[in-house]
Design a protein around this motif. Structure first.
Motif, PDB file in Angstrom:
ATOM      1  N   TRP A 125      -6.546 -16.496  14.362  1.00  0.00           N
ATOM      2  CA  TRP A 125      -7.233 -17.587  15.138  1.00  0.00           C
ATOM      3  C   TRP A 125      -8.309 -17.958  14.114  1.00  0.00           C
ATOM      4  O   TRP A 125      -8.570 -19.251  14.312  1.00  0.00           O
ATOM      5  N   ILE A 128      -4.514 -11.227  28.889  1.00  0.00           N
ATOM      6  CA  ILE A 128      -5.343 -12.391  28.940  1.00  0.00           C
ATOM      7  C   ILE A 128      -6.549 -11.958  29.810  1.00  0.00           C
ATOM      8  O   ILE A 128      -6.405 -11.668  30.939  1.00  0.00           O
ATOM      9  N   GLN A 166      -2.625  -7.779  24.096  1.00  0.00           N
ATOM     10  CA  GLN A 166      -2.450  -9.380  24.384  1.00  0.00           C
ATOM     11  C   GLN A 166      -2.703  -9.515  25.927  1.00  0.00           C
ATOM     12  O   GLN A 166      -2.267 -10.628  26.493  1.00  0.00           O
ATOM     13  N   THR A 190       3.867 -18.551  26.368  1.00  0.00           N
ATOM     14  CA  THR A 190       2.567 -18.576  25.801  1.00  0.00           C
ATOM     15  C   THR A 190       2.647 -17.875  24.406  1.00  0.00           C
ATOM     16  O   THR A 190       3.524 -16.983  24.052  1.00  0.00           O
ATOM     17  N   GLN A 191       1.833 -18.339  23.346  1.00  0.00           N
ATOM     18  CA  GLN A 191       1.907 -18.143  22.257  1.00  0.00           C
ATOM     19  C   GLN A 191       0.536 -17.031  21.992  1.00  0.00           C
ATOM     20  O   GLN A 191      -0.430 -17.336  22.545  1.00  0.00           O
ATOM     21  N   PHE A 192       0.806 -16.116  21.271  1.00  0.00           N
ATOM     22  CA  PHE A 192      -0.421 -15.175  21.215  1.00  0.00           C
ATOM     23  C   PHE A 192      -0.794 -14.888  19.753  1.00  0.00           C
ATOM     24  O   PHE A 192      -0.037 -14.956  18.855  1.00  0.00           O
ATOM     25  N   TYR A 193      -2.435 -15.125  19.328  1.00  0.00           N
ATOM     26  CA  TYR A 193      -2.825 -14.976  17.930  1.00  0.00           C
ATOM     27  C   TYR A 193      -3.913 -13.744  17.933  1.00  0.00           C
ATOM     28  O   TYR A 193      -4.602 -13.775  18.809  1.00  0.00           O
ATOM     29  N   ARG A 242      -6.590 -15.100  20.765  1.00  0.00           N
ATOM     30  CA  ARG A 242      -6.261 -16.088  21.561  1.00  0.00           C
ATOM     31  C   ARG A 242      -4.817 -16.142  22.246  1.00  0.00           C
ATOM     32  O   ARG A 242      -3.842 -15.881  21.551  1.00  0.00           O
ATOM     33  N   ALA A 243      -4.665 -16.618  23.480  1.00  0.00           N
ATOM     34  CA  ALA A 243      -3.413 -16.985  23.904  1.00  0.00           C
ATOM     35  C   ALA A 243      -3.227 -18.519  24.030  1.00  0.00           C
ATOM     36  O   ALA A 243      -4.377 -19.140  24.420  1.00  0.00           O
ATOM     37  N   ARG A 260      -1.044 -22.045  25.168  1.00  0.00           N
ATOM     38  CA  ARG A 260       0.081 -22.734  26.027  1.00  0.00           C
ATOM     39  C   ARG A 260       0.128 -24.207  26.247  1.00  0.00           C
ATOM     40  O   ARG A 260      -1.258 -24.704  26.093  1.00  0.00           O
ATOM     41  N   THR A 287      -7.836 -13.129  24.701  1.00  0.00           N
ATOM     42  CA  THR A 287      -6.969 -11.627  24.932  1.00  0.00           C
ATOM     43  C   THR A 287      -8.024 -10.664  24.893  1.00  0.00           C
ATOM     44  O   THR A 287      -9.005 -10.609  24.082  1.00  0.00           O
TER      45      THR A 287
END
Length: 68
Positions: A54, A6, A4, A46-49, A34-35, A37, A29
């Motif tokens: 994604w 960035i 995660q 921030t959300q992480f995928y 992807r991050a 916000r 990431t």
């Protein structure tokens, strides 16, 4: 490096310029995911995928799954 982490700068869509300023920002990431916000409140989290999440999201957008 963690999955995660960035690894690129956050960017927002060109459509968010002018009067339409409600937008999200997206960055890559380390694992290829992807991050995401809020562009108006970038310090609120921030959300992480993952890459698979994604890709599934983009596939759904292109297929019109989120259209009204």
């Amino acid at each position: 490096m963690k999955n995660q982490d960035i690894v690129t700068a956050f960017v927002k869509a060109s459509a968010s310029q002018g009067a339409n300023t409600d937008c999200v920002e997206v960055a890559r990431t380390a694992d290829g995911g992807r991050a995401v916000r809020d562009s108006k409140n970038p310090h609120n989290g921030t959300q992480f995928y993952t890459p698979a999440e994604w890709t599934a999201f983009l596939t759904g957008v292109k297929a019109g799954e989120f259209d009204n």
